[in-house]
Structure formats: C-alpha cells, structure tokens
Design a protein around this motif. Sequence first.
Motif, PDB file in Angstrom:
ATOM      1  N   SER A  84      -2.403  17.549  -4.927  1.00 32.44           N
ATOM      2  CA  SER A  84      -0.936  17.454  -4.816  1.00 32.44           C
ATOM      3  C   SER A  84      -0.384  17.989  -6.112  1.00 32.44           C
ATOM      4  O   SER A  84       0.099  17.242  -6.962  1.00 32.44           O
ATOM      5  CB  SER A  84      -0.491  16.004  -4.593  1.00 32.44           C
ATOM      6  OG  SER A  84      -0.749  15.597  -3.276  1.00 32.44           O
ATOM      7  N   PRO A 109      -4.308  14.583 -11.688  1.00 34.35           N
ATOM      8  CA  PRO A 109      -4.058  15.142 -10.345  1.00 34.35           C
ATOM      9  C   PRO A 109      -4.349  14.140  -9.238  1.00 34.35           C
ATOM     10  O   PRO A 109      -5.320  13.385  -9.290  1.00 34.35           O
ATOM     11  CB  PRO A 109      -5.038  16.313 -10.259  1.00 34.35           C
ATOM     12  CG  PRO A 109      -5.374  16.667 -11.653  1.00 34.35           C
ATOM     13  CD  PRO A 109      -5.294  15.383 -12.428  1.00 34.35           C
ATOM     14  N   LEU A 110      -3.490  14.158  -8.249  1.00 37.12           N
ATOM     15  CA  LEU A 110      -3.700  13.414  -7.018  1.00 37.12           C
ATOM     16  C   LEU A 110      -4.464  14.344  -6.074  1.00 37.12           C
ATOM     17  O   LEU A 110      -4.156  15.523  -5.968  1.00 37.12           O
ATOM     18  CB  LEU A 110      -2.327  13.082  -6.445  1.00 37.12           C
ATOM     19  CG  LEU A 110      -2.196  12.022  -5.364  1.00 37.12           C
ATOM     20  CD1 LEU A 110      -2.709  10.692  -5.858  1.00 37.12           C
ATOM     21  CD2 LEU A 110      -0.720  11.893  -4.974  1.00 37.12           C
ATOM     22  N   MET A 111      -5.479  13.810  -5.417  1.00 38.38           N
ATOM     23  CA  MET A 111      -6.287  14.638  -4.517  1.00 38.38           C
ATOM     24  C   MET A 111      -6.895  13.749  -3.446  1.00 38.38           C
ATOM     25  O   MET A 111      -7.241  12.602  -3.723  1.00 38.38           O
ATOM     26  CB  MET A 111      -7.399  15.311  -5.326  1.00 38.38           C
ATOM     27  CG  MET A 111      -8.303  16.224  -4.512  1.00 38.38           C
ATOM     28  SD  MET A 111      -9.523  17.080  -5.558  1.00 38.38           S
ATOM     29  CE  MET A 111      -8.542  18.456  -6.160  1.00 38.38           C
TER      30      MET A 111
ATOM     31  N   LYS B 182      -3.995   5.096  -6.758  1.00 38.91           N
ATOM     32  CA  LYS B 182      -3.238   6.304  -6.452  1.00 38.91           C
ATOM     33  C   LYS B 182      -3.024   6.453  -4.942  1.00 38.91           C
ATOM     34  O   LYS B 182      -2.214   7.269  -4.509  1.00 38.91           O
ATOM     35  CB  LYS B 182      -3.959   7.535  -7.009  1.00 38.91           C
ATOM     36  CG  LYS B 182      -3.970   7.570  -8.539  1.00 38.91           C
ATOM     37  CD  LYS B 182      -5.087   8.428  -9.094  1.00 38.91           C
ATOM     38  CE  LYS B 182      -4.802   9.909  -8.956  1.00 38.91           C
ATOM     39  NZ  LYS B 182      -5.893  10.730  -9.577  1.00 38.91           N
ATOM     40  N   PHE B 184      -4.867   7.673  -2.489  1.00 35.52           N
ATOM     41  CA  PHE B 184      -5.403   8.800  -1.711  1.00 35.52           C
ATOM     42  C   PHE B 184      -6.908   8.685  -1.475  1.00 35.52           C
ATOM     43  O   PHE B 184      -7.539   9.657  -1.064  1.00 35.52           O
ATOM     44  CB  PHE B 184      -5.080  10.120  -2.425  1.00 35.52           C
ATOM     45  CG  PHE B 184      -3.745  10.700  -2.041  1.00 35.52           C
ATOM     46  CD1 PHE B 184      -2.711   9.885  -1.601  1.00 35.52           C
ATOM     47  CD2 PHE B 184      -3.511  12.066  -2.107  1.00 35.52           C
ATOM     48  CE1 PHE B 184      -1.482  10.407  -1.240  1.00 35.52           C
ATOM     49  CE2 PHE B 184      -2.281  12.614  -1.749  1.00 35.52           C
ATOM     50  CZ  PHE B 184      -1.266  11.785  -1.323  1.00 35.52           C
ATOM     51  N   VAL B 187     -12.296  10.207  -4.658  1.00 34.38           N
ATOM     52  CA  VAL B 187     -12.729  11.583  -4.918  1.00 34.38           C
ATOM     53  C   VAL B 187     -13.798  11.548  -6.005  1.00 34.38           C
ATOM     54  O   VAL B 187     -14.966  11.793  -5.758  1.00 34.38           O
ATOM     55  CB  VAL B 187     -11.547  12.499  -5.302  1.00 34.38           C
ATOM     56  CG1 VAL B 187     -12.042  13.887  -5.676  1.00 34.38           C
ATOM     57  CG2 VAL B 187     -10.565  12.602  -4.138  1.00 34.38           C
TER      58      VAL B 187
END
Lengths: 335, 335
Positions: A84, A109-111, B182, B184, B187
């Motif tokens: 994102s 970073p958002l991912m 976050k 999401f 990761v």
Amino acid sequence: MKLASLPQGRDGRLIVVSADLAWYADADHIVPTLQGALDDWDRHQPALAALSTELEHEAIPRKRFHEREAAAPLPRAFQWADGSAYVNHVELVRQARGAELPASFWTDPLMYQGGSDDMRGARDPITLADEAWGCDMEAEIVVVTGDVPQGVSREDALKHVRLVGLVNDVSLRNLIPGELSKGFGFVQSKPACHFSPVFVTPDALGDAWADGKLSHPLMVDLNEEPFGRAEAGEEMTFDFGTLIAHLAKTRRVGAGSIIGSGTVSNRDPDGSPGRPVGGGGRGYSCIAEQRMIETIASGEAKTPFLRWGDTVRIEMRDGDGHSIFGAIDHQVVKP
Amino acid sequence: MKLASLPQGRDGRLIVVSADLAWYADADHIVPTLQGALDDWDRHQPALAALSTELEHEAIPRKRFHEREAAAPLPRAFQWADGSAYVNHVELVRQARGAELPASFWTDPLMYQGGSDDMRGARDPITLADEAWGCDMEAEIVVVTGDVPQGVSREDALKHVRLVGLVNDVSLRNLIPGELSKGFGFVQSKPACHFSPVFVTPDALGDAWADGKLSHPLMVDLNEEPFGRAEAGEEMTFDFGTLIAHLAKTRRVGAGSIIGSGTVSNRDPDGSPGRPVGGGGRGYSCIAEQRMIETIASGEAKTPFLRWGDTVRIEMRDGDGHSIFGAIDHQVVKP
C-alpha cells in the motif's frame, strides 16, 4: 521488450509483443511459459530480446496481437504480495472505515499476501456472486521479480525487477471490515485479480521507470467515463525497491513473484484528498476513495460499488499517448 | 498411495513411496512433478495408484527411500492458506499477546494467506537471521486440493482433498504483534514453511481420516525431548471441509492449493489449557502455548523461543506405531 501469454493449459503460452501492441511472435520455442522464462531469466532473456528486436524490424513472420485474446501474463503465480505504497489511499480508506492511520504507516510499508492460484486476464469478466459484497476495483502497478535473496537492500532489490505491469486488485469492500478485525488479513475479501495483457521489461519503459517508480498517469474509467487519472510516479511513499525489501526481510522471494504498489492515489495540489475527474481533479483508482470524498462533502456516499453490468477500464499511456501494457477492460458479471 | 518429490529443478521429481516409507519407484515417466499430477489428477491418479500397488507387491524395480533426500512434496505451490481450526491454540496465543478472543472465532474460521513460493523440505534447516525475532515451530496437518469451485459446500469441498501431510509453519513471534496491529496479516512474521517428506492420499489413511479430520496424535519433539502429543482429531473446531469452503467463498481454488489446520492443540481433560508432556499432559505443538501456560502458572515464560542449534521434530504415527508421512526433523541455523 513486451511479453504476454496466450491461453494454453494452466500457464499459458509465451509470446513476444511489439512495442505498439499490434503484433506478436511465438516465443514458446525458446521457453514455453512466462514462468519458465522467469525461472531461468539469464538464459532466456537474450533470446527473447533478440526475438523482440526481430519482431520490431519485421525480420520474422508476425501475427496480429489482440489484447482480448491474451491471458494474464502469469495465469497463476507462486506469489502475489500487494503493498500500500500510496499512503493517501490508505488514509482515505481507513477514514471511510472509521479507523485512524497510525503514524508508522508513513515509514513502515503495509503489505498483504494475496492468493495467486487464479490470475485472470484483462478482458475476463469480474465474476461477482453477490452485489452486497461491495465490489470495487483497485488500479495498481505491479512488478515481477526474479529470485531475491533474504535480507536484500532496497537498492539491490530493484536489480531483481524483471517486468512491470498493471493489475485490477478486485476488492470486496463490505467483507473487509469483518476480515481485518480478525487480524489475519484478507482471504474472502480479495477474490481473483486481473492483469494487463502485457508485461514490460523496465528498459522498455524509458525514463518513466526510475528509482523504483513508474511515472505516467494511471487511467481508470468506470462505465466508459473517466474516473481516475492519478500520477503513478507521485506520492508513492514506498518505491518498489522498498516494497520488495520489506517482503524479503525474513525470507527469500522466488522468481515470478508479483509485487503490487497498492491503489494509486494522489492528493489534490491544495493538500486536500483530491477531487473527482469531473470536478477538475485527478480522480481515484478505486470507488472507495470517491465514496469517502462524497461522505466528507455531503455526509453520504453516492457512488455505488460495482454492480452486474458495470465496466472498468484501466490503462497507462506513454508521453505520445500509446498504450504501454494494453488495457484491462472488463465487465462485472454474475457467475 | 504415498507421494514425494526428490530434488530436481524448481519443482522436484515425482516418486511413489511405499506404505512403510522404505522404498520408492520413479513416477516421472507418468508425470514429471507433483504439481503436474494435481493439475490433471483424474488422468494421472490411476497410473500412479497402479505404480503404488506394484511397488507394494515388489513387482517393479524399487529403490531405497531416505526421508532426508526428499524435497517438500510441492517445493513451491500456487497457494498456501492456513486456518486456525484448533481454537484452543488461538485463545492461548492471543492471551499471550494480551488480546481477547472474540466469540465469533468459535463459528467463523480464522485463516491467513501465506507465501508459497519457497516450500522447504523436512530436513532442510530453519534459516533464522536473527534470534530476537522469536522463532517458533507450529506443527499442523495440511491437505492439498484439486480444483475447487467458488461457493463450494463443506461436504463437496472434502471431495476435492487429494493429499494429506504435515507442516512446520515456522513463525516469528516477536514480529507478529507489530504486523497484526497493521491489520493486513502476516508477511515478515511467517518465513518459509517446511513439509513432511511424504504426502498421502486420504484412502491410505484408513479410518483415521473421517469427516475432514485426521485422528492420530501429532508428535512434536524439541531438542529430542517430547514436547507435544496433541490428538489431531480432537477439538478441531473447523474440519478441512469447512476450511476449504471458507477459502472458496468468493473465489475458486486452484489445483495444488495447500490448506493448513493451524497449530494442533488440545485442552486438558479438566478443561484447563493443557499441561506439558513432562507434567503428564499432551503438551503443545508450538512454544508460544507452553510459554503462555508458564506465564499463567508462575508469572513469566521460561521456555525460550528457538535458538540457533535447536532441533524440532514433527511426526505422526499410525495405530501400529509406523510413521505415516515421515518426520520433519531439522535444526535452526544462522543463514
């Protein structure tokens, strides 16, 4: 060099496409599939590049390329990880959900890890079983990597970018709040993605590809009306090198991994969250942003999410107005 | 029928393994890779099954099978989606993070999309760059699916289960709270998984495979001491049919998708969160659970997360004490 896949089996059949997207040459005698090319890029790239040159020079038999006949360049992939990078988008979408934006989102970073077993073509319809799910497009840039070692730096990560393309990262907005509240990311709220007909090597993008960003407007049309014209090279808080390095922090990344930019999004020059294209602004690359702007302006969202029969078109053109990747251009249908 | 892959190229070379895991026969003349077999299962399954029968009857040349030589059955996959079907585990791990368990977690499966571009073998070391990341094993059952249509029912989903196996879903506990906050999903906190040497067709599991659950104790050893002996068939709130149907709610699922059970976990018969194996209980399939129990009992966690040099062994045996999938047995190393 521009590469695409024609439908064949589960992984398509590799072709080289001319710069103007008008012609192609079969490439499956060099390597049958794009995944195969990426698996052994150093070996296959020279032959594919030579074929591309011969195609441009009309030195070999060529066939008409029709975007509508292309499969996704990678009809299935071993990884799809979507960042994102345009934090303006994240801020707006979270505002729409009533969630605050943590300050760290500007530096970390958002991912999310997405499903990659079913990558759809640019003309394939968006199959939507239930309109109540709140279907939205998300127009993004993607890169495809070679093998990336664990712990790679941002600078080195950029050396592993093999191809660049576009994606419509279809989202089911009304399923997102419930899923995200569970904390484990998206599963049901992210159905299959659709990719541009053609992926392009960075060298073929000229000066528009620099520092891990691609600088052209991303053209998004909804029902044949201009909806978004955001500049992809602007306000990309995290470039692709940073996104790849983020993904590779704790593990190596395999060849053929697709990394997304997140929805391309610009603020207005005055610092506000942007105006619709019809209002003289650059508009939006997803409906959720426009709905948020409407909510801020009038207290309620007016633009509905996608319904059966709606069409979405996503394209990027170079400085001369020529389509770079071909267009994602499809309709929402009931399966 | 038991299937495995020997290292070759990026996707391995398919072999059929005898029920006792002592012998194998090459199967790549039928189809080169396990992914290839799954892509066209109805066509290849009969020939593979016939080869398996011949191997058991010693009717064909056979070679010694060594678990240590096997790659992951699918050295890379197009999908890895991991459920959290043992809600006892979810409850304990969330308690450890100070997060409450929403009531819906007992009725709505928790699942995350994982990376599948780099699936590691059962003897491959866990490469851990930084001990401070809090590396943990998570011992789980997995199934591999054929093509599953969107919107499949739980019952129909079970018909698409092609293979069953084990995974060590390695987790970096100290990176999880930051990532989950976050919203999401995982990761960086989920590096590469490691799989059992062999995957097995449901019919070869006998009565132990029923109603989408596998009923044997999952044996987990840490540094050669028994650490977990949880019954995989008990307290699995969501069976594999339910997990697959959850994943397929909004999209079809491609052949070769790997679906995980989440960390296998049992409560104690008295309803408490379970006791260590050394204390007469069934123990745990990950360190985080044991640390939580220690925290409840004494105010602080005593068992450290995995450090360089530690070993983890995960295995499941049938009623006669024979290994079903072979053992995941590996060491944590600095890369």
